[in-house]
Design a protein around this motif. Structure first.
Motif, PDB file in Angstrom:
ATOM      1  N   ALA A  49       0.887  -1.434   0.005  1.00 35.08           N
ATOM      2  CA  ALA A  49       0.163   0.322  -0.002  1.00 35.08           C
ATOM      3  C   ALA A  49       0.823   1.370  -0.010  1.00 35.08           C
ATOM      4  CB  ALA A  49      -0.757  -0.071   1.303  1.00 35.08           C
ATOM      5  N   GLU A  50       0.599   2.220  -0.489  1.00 31.32           N
ATOM      6  CA  GLU A  50       1.098   3.468  -0.668  1.00 31.32           C
ATOM      7  C   GLU A  50       0.452   4.681   0.071  1.00 31.32           C
ATOM      8  OE1 GLU A  50       2.728   4.386  -4.413  1.00 31.32           O
ATOM      9  OE2 GLU A  50       4.443   3.587  -4.120  1.00 31.32           O
ATOM     10  N   ASP A  51       0.843   5.234   1.335  1.00 29.75           N
ATOM     11  CA  ASP A  51       0.040   6.031   1.929  1.00 29.75           C
ATOM     12  C   ASP A  51       0.673   7.466   1.831  1.00 29.75           C
ATOM     13  OD1 ASP A  51      -1.704   4.332   2.860  1.00 29.75           O
ATOM     14  OD2 ASP A  51      -1.333   4.336   5.189  1.00 29.75           O
ATOM     15  N   GLU A  52      -0.182   8.281   2.291  1.00 29.88           N
ATOM     16  CA  GLU A  52       0.254   9.765   2.442  1.00 29.88           C
ATOM     17  C   GLU A  52       0.979   9.783   3.849  1.00 29.88           C
ATOM     18  OE1 GLU A  52      -3.111  12.093   2.113  1.00 29.88           O
ATOM     19  OE2 GLU A  52      -3.866  11.458   3.928  1.00 29.88           O
ATOM     20  N   LEU A  53       1.730  11.054   3.829  1.00 29.16           N
ATOM     21  CA  LEU A  53       2.700  11.214   5.207  1.00 29.16           C
ATOM     22  C   LEU A  53       2.110  12.492   5.571  1.00 29.16           C
ATOM     23  CD1 LEU A  53       5.557  10.762   6.412  1.00 29.16           C
ATOM     24  CD2 LEU A  53       6.135  12.500   5.044  1.00 29.16           C
ATOM     25  N   SER A  54       1.958  12.411   7.112  1.00 28.90           N
ATOM     26  CA  SER A  54       1.759  13.572   7.898  1.00 28.90           C
ATOM     27  C   SER A  54       3.094  14.145   8.241  1.00 28.90           C
ATOM     28  CB  SER A  54       0.883  13.161   9.003  1.00 28.90           C
ATOM     29  OG  SER A  54      -0.409  12.908   8.606  1.00 28.90           O
ATOM     30  N   LEU A  55       3.462  15.418   7.932  1.00 32.08           N
ATOM     31  CA  LEU A  55       4.553  16.231   8.274  1.00 32.08           C
ATOM     32  C   LEU A  55       4.017  17.340   9.010  1.00 32.08           C
ATOM     33  CD1 LEU A  55       7.538  16.629   7.700  1.00 32.08           C
ATOM     34  CD2 LEU A  55       6.770  17.861   5.612  1.00 32.08           C
ATOM     35  N   LEU A  56       4.749  17.387  10.287  1.00 33.18           N
ATOM     36  CA  LEU A  56       4.723  18.549  11.033  1.00 33.18           C
ATOM     37  C   LEU A  56       6.247  19.183  11.104  1.00 33.18           C
ATOM     38  CD1 LEU A  56       2.906  20.052  12.960  1.00 33.18           C
ATOM     39  CD2 LEU A  56       3.861  19.038  14.734  1.00 33.18           C
ATOM     40  N   LEU A  57       6.008  20.557  10.885  1.00 37.52           N
ATOM     41  CA  LEU A  57       7.266  21.159  10.625  1.00 37.52           C
ATOM     42  C   LEU A  57       7.200  22.063  11.979  1.00 37.52           C
ATOM     43  CD1 LEU A  57       7.239  22.044   7.205  1.00 37.52           C
ATOM     44  CD2 LEU A  57       8.735  20.668   8.185  1.00 37.52           C
ATOM     45  N   VAL A  58       8.220  22.061  13.031  1.00 40.39           N
ATOM     46  CA  VAL A  58       8.294  23.100  14.248  1.00 40.39           C
ATOM     47  C   VAL A  58       9.522  23.680  13.807  1.00 40.39           C
ATOM     48  CG1 VAL A  58       8.360  22.749  16.823  1.00 40.39           C
ATOM     49  CG2 VAL A  58       7.324  21.161  15.404  1.00 40.39           C
ATOM     50  N   LEU A  59       9.165  24.989  14.039  1.00 40.01           N
ATOM     51  CA  LEU A  59      10.383  25.885  13.943  1.00 40.01           C
ATOM     52  C   LEU A  59      10.568  27.159  15.122  1.00 40.01           C
ATOM     53  CD1 LEU A  59      12.308  27.436  12.068  1.00 40.01           C
ATOM     54  CD2 LEU A  59      10.407  28.859  11.062  1.00 40.01           C
ATOM     55  N   ASP A  60      11.921  26.995  15.588  1.00 38.80           N
ATOM     56  CA  ASP A  60      12.256  27.975  16.584  1.00 38.80           C
ATOM     57  C   ASP A  60      12.297  29.295  16.058  1.00 38.80           C
ATOM     58  OD1 ASP A  60      13.339  29.476  18.521  1.00 38.80           O
ATOM     59  OD2 ASP A  60      14.829  27.794  19.069  1.00 38.80           O
ATOM     60  N   ALA A  61      11.487  30.404  16.147  1.00 36.55           N
ATOM     61  CA  ALA A  61      11.908  31.663  15.568  1.00 36.55           C
ATOM     62  C   ALA A  61      12.109  32.549  16.649  1.00 36.55           C
ATOM     63  CB  ALA A  61      10.599  32.146  14.630  1.00 36.55           C
ATOM     64  N   GLY A  62      12.809  32.165  17.833  1.00 36.16           N
ATOM     65  CA  GLY A  62      13.156  33.222  18.809  1.00 36.16           C
ATOM     66  C   GLY A  62      14.206  33.938  18.411  1.00 36.16           C
ATOM     67  N   ALA A  63      14.525  35.066  19.371  1.00 32.50           N
ATOM     68  CA  ALA A  63      15.434  35.808  18.860  1.00 32.50           C
ATOM     69  C   ALA A  63      16.896  35.193  18.762  1.00 32.50           C
ATOM     70  CB  ALA A  63      15.573  37.112  19.877  1.00 32.50           C
ATOM     71  N   ILE A  75       4.932  27.441  14.977  1.00 31.40           N
ATOM     72  CA  ILE A  75       6.125  28.141  15.195  1.00 31.40           C
ATOM     73  C   ILE A  75       6.083  28.687  16.495  1.00 31.40           C
ATOM     74  CG2 ILE A  75       7.076  30.637  14.728  1.00 31.40           C
ATOM     75  CD1 ILE A  75       5.898  30.159  11.696  1.00 31.40           C
ATOM     76  N   SER A  76       7.208  28.688  17.443  1.00 28.46           N
ATOM     77  CA  SER A  76       7.260  29.148  18.820  1.00 28.46           C
ATOM     78  C   SER A  76       8.290  30.332  18.519  1.00 28.46           C
ATOM     79  CB  SER A  76       7.697  27.961  19.368  1.00 28.46           C
ATOM     80  OG  SER A  76       9.021  27.793  19.495  1.00 28.46           O
ATOM     81  N   GLN A  77       7.926  31.403  19.087  1.00 35.38           N
ATOM     82  CA  GLN A  77       8.647  32.540  19.410  1.00 35.38           C
ATOM     83  C   GLN A  77       7.799  33.693  20.331  1.00 35.38           C
ATOM     84  OE1 GLN A  77       7.121  35.199  15.632  1.00 35.38           O
ATOM     85  NE2 GLN A  77       9.181  35.053  15.820  1.00 35.38           N
ATOM     86  N   GLY A  78       8.766  34.515  20.821  1.00 33.27           N
ATOM     87  CA  GLY A  78       7.952  35.545  21.774  1.00 33.27           C
ATOM     88  C   GLY A  78       7.135  34.897  22.863  1.00 33.27           C
ATOM     89  N   ASP A  79       7.446  33.923  23.478  1.00 33.72           N
ATOM     90  CA  ASP A  79       7.023  33.185  24.611  1.00 33.72           C
ATOM     91  C   ASP A  79       5.724  32.783  24.404  1.00 33.72           C
ATOM     92  OD1 ASP A  79       9.121  33.552  26.497  1.00 33.72           O
ATOM     93  OD2 ASP A  79       8.349  35.633  26.792  1.00 33.72           O
ATOM     94  N   GLU A  80       5.363  32.395  23.091  1.00 34.51           N
ATOM     95  CA  GLU A  80       4.063  31.802  22.726  1.00 34.51           C
ATOM     96  C   GLU A  80       4.380  30.966  21.531  1.00 34.51           C
ATOM     97  OE1 GLU A  80       2.372  35.557  20.327  1.00 34.51           O
ATOM     98  OE2 GLU A  80       1.611  35.166  22.468  1.00 34.51           O
ATOM     99  N   VAL A  81       3.179  29.835  21.260  1.00 30.52           N
ATOM    100  CA  VAL A  81       3.224  28.781  20.302  1.00 30.52           C
ATOM    101  C   VAL A  81       2.339  28.970  19.374  1.00 30.52           C
ATOM    102  CG1 VAL A  81       3.313  26.428  19.766  1.00 30.52           C
ATOM    103  CG2 VAL A  81       4.270  27.064  21.864  1.00 30.52           C
ATOM    104  N   ASP A  82       2.485  29.572  18.040  1.00 31.89           N
ATOM    105  CA  ASP A  82       1.741  29.682  16.830  1.00 31.89           C
ATOM    106  C   ASP A  82       1.172  28.234  16.442  1.00 31.89           C
ATOM    107  OD1 ASP A  82       0.039  30.335  15.177  1.00 31.89           O
ATOM    108  OD2 ASP A  82       1.657  31.479  13.902  1.00 31.89           O
ATOM    109  N   ALA A  83       0.192  27.767  16.843  1.00 33.26           N
ATOM    110  CA  ALA A  83      -0.243  26.316  16.380  1.00 33.26           C
ATOM    111  C   ALA A  83      -1.399  26.523  15.512  1.00 33.26           C
ATOM    112  CB  ALA A  83      -0.477  25.275  17.538  1.00 33.26           C
ATOM    113  N   ALA A  84      -1.587  27.590  14.913  1.00 34.43           N
ATOM    114  CA  ALA A  84      -2.950  27.630  14.050  1.00 34.43           C
ATOM    115  C   ALA A  84      -2.800  26.819  12.822  1.00 34.43           C
ATOM    116  CB  ALA A  84      -2.895  29.067  13.354  1.00 34.43           C
ATOM    117  N   LEU A  85      -1.667  26.335  12.334  1.00 36.23           N
ATOM    118  CA  LEU A  85      -1.388  25.600  11.151  1.00 36.23           C
ATOM    119  C   LEU A  85      -1.197  24.271  11.654  1.00 36.23           C
ATOM    120  CD1 LEU A  85       0.463  28.073   8.610  1.00 36.23           C
ATOM    121  CD2 LEU A  85      -2.218  27.402   8.743  1.00 36.23           C
TER     122      LEU A  85
END
Lengths: 695, 315
Positions: free
Chosen positions: B76-90, B127-137
């Protein structure tokens, strides 16, 4: 601001050394935002502190000290704000210091005299080397120093003079002192300039009256003791005190009028107290409200008590804060009885009183309330001449006013005595008539005549005017001193004149016409001659040529003319001279005069029966001894308390030989250095104390 | 997307596919090997027919050969779930322009997203930066819209504040689809939230990631480092003051020469510790130098994901 040794400013470069040392040692570290700070550990904590400034304040103070020291060495000096320049080449100079009473004016903390001393010092300090300087003051008794190269002597002389109480009233004006300063400089040397540095205030009697060069070609450099844009302080002074007897109130009542002037001031109204003292006792006080630059009159009425002929009155302003106190006090001798001796020479005596020359005049004088003041003596012309021949000049010594009424001209041997008497202050009234010979008058009394006489004419005899055989008087010139205090109608309207003597117009004689005919010909002409006054009536005082004596105005006219003529003389009422003016006194023998400060001075009487008293340097009451009831007061000339500062234009530096006066300004820097040194020591002490626990 | 990805990387992306070594467990048909037997093309196995099987799957050749009913099973060929976590701190701000750590990290994240979306995989971005985590996507999704959203989010990104680690794991972990490929991009130099808890938080992060690994997710840790951070080029007696861009630690000032040796020593120790921890926890650690060729780096990454053992951990 300028520097006398600007090259020394290069020393300021030395400031760069500590700063450069610091900057080189203390390069600002490069700042790097570094995420891996966690792994950085400074090895040696002192590495980062070693070059930090331990005490920036101390560094600043020491740098400032260094800079100030350099600045002092460079000798900063301010250019004189008035832009006055002194001659830059060696020259001969006289510093002429104003010694008038106006210099006692207090401006701020200093009097103008103190400023003048500073100013003179500035000039002395700024003069080029090899300059010879003399000193002269406008005080007649002040020091006089021939030009000398020893400047310290000039300084000492000036200081001694000021310490001895200068200035005082009665000084010359600066303009009067300039010729004396020129004489002090002597003749010009070919190669040296001659300069007068005039140190004074910019008033009319001070610098404003000066020219930029004298007639002898000496340069006059005005040095004002006040800043060019300064405004004089407001001060109040009594400018004039007059008095008159007021017989309508009391036979011994006098009315004293003082004029108080306020110089300068703002919108406010200043209320000052004016006190009247008789003798040592204050009699009354009055307040007067003064607006800016206003003159107000204050009138006192006082009834003289006691039997003394004269009462010494002193009017003084109660103004302890007045910047010019010298004019706050004035003096007067009050008297209910101050007679004017009038000698009338009757040229045309008549048995009929109505035709007599003197009758109308004597009657007119007799009906006024001045009866007591005017004492009439009547003489025939030959009586006068014989008296003069007998006694010489002394024959007229007791006469205040001489009236020549329709008299033939005095003979040639007599007229010089009359002329001399007029010069000394006697009044002379000449009236016309048929006995008057114009040519003889012109020849013998010409020097004092208000206008030379031409010939007697019947009025209206000009061509085409045959019908008008009479003439009236035009409205009088009420501004003439004869009519002082009069207003409007004189009561001469309708007077009919049939014959007059014409006069020769001559502006050089400075005659003033008090009254003229409707045709314009002068009727009453006056003139000051020497100290005396002369009046000329171009028609008769009796009814021969005119009906003037029948007019109601004749009485006041006659009184006014006699008063006017008598006023100039040496009688009590006007016996006021300004400080320094000589006072002419009449007397037979030697006189003794008591001055306000109690000294008794003997005065020798000259040949003409007139003594000249010159020691009038102190304002106040002067009196003779008991035998000679002479009184007079000495007052400060109101011009001396003039504080209207005018703008002085500095003389042009046309030849380019002058340099600005540099006023030293480094003394305050030296003071600053001392202060900073103290601050530095304190700071170091405190700093050391703070550091000691942490070696 | 073009602005985020440098030219050489963009060129590379056209020809490469994202494959993961382990079978995935996607929801739909994709191109990744699936844990399940499926409808793919590749042969997997034969098995005997049991009633109920789809007759279409009978392998007729094998039936003829073996004389019994045999079913052909394919991969079987399945699609992949990819989660990109980016540290965008100063802390990611260091570097100039395209060489800055954040720029490189962003390019890599964009490359992953683009590659995955192009082949139909689902991608999420945290994306995590500025003491918060942007998990909208954060919830992985496929399609052009997602790619656009990610592009926009990345394009407007500027380094700011501190990147919280604890909150990040708490937000991300519960919602993950099964067998997700998680790419965590950070410099992993200093995760501290207080002056003294750097090691603790690091351990916490690695522990959390290990737990995710244990739950069947694939984990890639991309450590983006600037050359200056690795080599400490400042030397000599000049005074240098180092300032914490996140404002947490006190400044360090001193002569660079006095700092350098100990810094390199401590950094090396930290990096080695990190490698060991990742090894222990089965995390794939890839170190990215910002001055290295991005295309090369990404190709190596893809290779390692696909199971190519040639790529080393450290650059």
């Amino acid at each position: 601001m300028t520097l006398l040794a600007p090259a020394l400013l290069l020393g300021l470069l030395g400031l760069a050394i500590p700063i450069a040392a610091h900057l080189l040692g203390r390069e600002p570290p490069r700042t790097i935002p570094f995420a891996a700070l966690r792994f950085l550990l400074p090895d040696d904590p002192t590495v980062t502190r070693r070059r930090a400034l331990q005490n920036p304040l101390l560094l600043a103070i020491r740098l400032l000290l260094l800079a100030l020291a350099v600045l002092v060495l460079a000798r900063p000096a301010a250019l004189d704000p008035s832009g006055v320049a002194i001659v830059a080449e060696p020259h001969d100079a006289v510093i002429l210091v104003d010694g008038s009473a106006g210099m006692t004016l207090r401006v701020g903390e200093q009097t103008l005299m103190q400023r003048a001393a500073e100013r003179a010092e500035e000039v002395l300090g700024a003069l080029p080397p090899d300059t010879r300087v003399g000193l002269l003051t406008s005080d007649p008794d002040g020091p006089t120093l021939e030009p000398t190269a020893d400047l310290d002597r000039v300084r000492d002389t000036l200081q001694e003079w000021i310490a001895a109480g200068a200035p005082r009233p009665g000084a010359w004006t600066m303009a009067e002192a300039i010729p004396r300063a020129t004489a002090l400089l002597g003749d010009a040397q070919a190669d040296r300039k001659r300069v007068i540095y005039a140190v004074s205030d910019p008033t009319q009697g001070g610098l404003a009256g000066l020219t930029s060069t004298t007639d002898a070609g000496v340069l006059v450099v005005p040095l004002s003791v006040v800043a060019p844009d300064a405004t004089p302080p407001t001060h109040v002074g009594i400018t004039e005190v007059t008095w008159a007897s007021a017989p309508e109130i009391d036979p011994r009542a006098v009315r004293i009028t003082a004029r108080v002037h306020r110089s300068g001031g703002g919108d406010d109204v200043l209320t000052v107290l004016l006190a009247l003292a008789i003798g040592d006792q204050e009699v009354t006080r009055a307040t007067v409200d003064l607006a800016a630059d206003a003159t107000e009159s204050v009138e006192f009425t006082h009834v003289l008590l006691g039997e003394e002929t004269f009462a010494a009155a002193t009017l003084s302003l109660d103004l302890p804060e007045d910047p010019l106190p010298i004019d706050d006090t004035r003096h007067a001798w009050l008297s209910a009885d101050d007679a004017v001796e009038v000698t009338i020479v009757n040229g045309d005596p008549s048995e009929l009183r109505a035709h007599d020359e003197v009758f109308f005049l004597a009657t007119a004088v007799g009906v006024t309330d001045r009866q007591q003041r005017l004492r009439l003596v009547s003489l025939a012309p030959d009586q006068l001449e014989s008296r003069i021949r007998e006694r010489g000049d002394r024959a007229l010594a007791g006469t205040d006013v001489l009236v020549l009424a329709n008299t033939r001209a005095p003979t040639e041997d007599v007229s010089p005595a009359i002329l001399a008497a007029v010069q000394r202050g006697m009044g002379l009234w000449i009236t016309m008539g048929d006995r008057v010979e114009p040519d003889a008058y012109n020849a013998r009394l010409g020097p004092v005549l208000p206008l030379l006489l031409r010939e007697a004419v019947q009025v209206g005899t000009a061509p085409g005017l045959a019908q008008a055989r009479i003439e009236g008087f035009a409205p009088p010139d009420l501004s003439h001193p004869v009519f002082r205090g009069w207003g409007g109608e004189l009561g001469l309207t309708g007077a009919q004149v049939r014959k007059i003597v014409l006069c020769e117009p001559d502006p050089a004689r400075r005659a003033t016409i008090a009254l003229s005919y409707t045709s314009g010909a002068p009727a009453l002409v006056t003139r000051a001659a020497g100290s005396g006054r002369v009046a000329l009536l171009t028609t008769t005082v009796d009814r021969d040529w005119a009906d003037l004596p029948l007019r109601p105005g004749f009485v006041p006219l006659a009184t006014a003319v006699l008063d006017y003529l008598g006023d100039s003389g040496a009688n009590a009422r006007s016996a006021s001279v300004f400080v320094g003016e000589p006072r002419a006194l009449r007397g037979d023998a030697g006189l003794t005069i008591t001055t306000p400060d109690g000294r008794e001075l003997a005065v020798a009487v000259g040949d003409a029966g007139v003594a000249t008293f010159a020691e009038t340097f102190t304002p106040g009451h002067y009196r003779g001894d008991a035998e000679t009831p002479i009184t007079f007061v000495v007052a400060v000339d109101p011009r001396e308390s003039d504080t209207h500062w005018q703008s002085i234009t500095a003389t042009d530096d046309t030849d380019g030989t002058r340099a600005a006066i540099a006023l030293p300004r480094w003394r305050v820097l030296v003071l600053l250095i001392a202060l900073l040194l103290a601050a530095e020591s304190l700071l170091r002490l405190g700093f050391g104390a703070r550091r000691r626990p942490h070696p | 997307m073009g602005a985020l990805v440098p030219a050489d990387l963009g060129e590379l992306l056209r020809t490469r596919v994202l494959r993961v070594r382990r079978p995935v467990w996607g929801r739909g048909h994709g191109r990744h090997a699936s844990r399940r037997v499926g409808l793919g093309l590749d042969f997997r196995d034969h098995r005997g027919y049991v009633p109920g099987d789809d007759p279409r799957q009978l392998d007729w050749r094998a039936v003829a050969r073996r004389d019994r009913l045999v079913l052909r099973q394919t991969e079987a060929e399945d699609e992949l779930s990819l989660l990109l976590v980016l540290d965008a701190g100063a802390n990611m701000a260091y570097g100039e322009g395209a060489q800055s750590k954040l720029a490189v990290a962003r390019a890599l994240v964009a490359a992953f997203a683009w590659t995955a979306i192009r082949q139909g995989d689902r991608v999420g971005l945290v994306i995590s930066q500025g003491d918060e985590v942007d998990a909208a996507l954060a919830r992985p999704a496929a399609g052009r819209d997602r790619l656009d959203a990610i592009s926009r989010r990345l394009a407007g990104l500027a380094p700011r504040g501190r990147a919280p680690v604890r909150g990040l794991l708490a937000r991300v972990a519960p919602r993950l689809p099964a067998r997700t490929l998680i790419v965590f991009v950070s410099d992993l130099l200093d995760l501290a939230t207080q002056v003294d808890d750097a090691s603790a938080i690091e351990g916490e992060l690695l522990g959390g990631l290990a737990q995710l690994r244990a739950r069947g997710h694939d984990l890639v840790v991309l450590q983006t480092l600037h050359a200056d951070e690795l080599e400490f080029p400042w030397d000599g007696a000049r005074l240098v003051r180092f300032v914490d861009p996140r404002g947490l630690r006190v400044d360090v000032e001193g002569a660079a020469s006095s700092l350098r040796a100990r810094y390199l020593e401590r950094l090396g120790a930290h990096l080695r510790e990190l490698e060991a921890a990742c090894e222990t926890n089965g995390l794939m650690l890839a170190r990215v130098r910002t001055d290295a060729s991005l295309g090369q780096t990404f190709a190596t990454l893809l290779g390692r994901l696909a199971g190519d053992p040639g790529a080393a951990v450290a650059p």
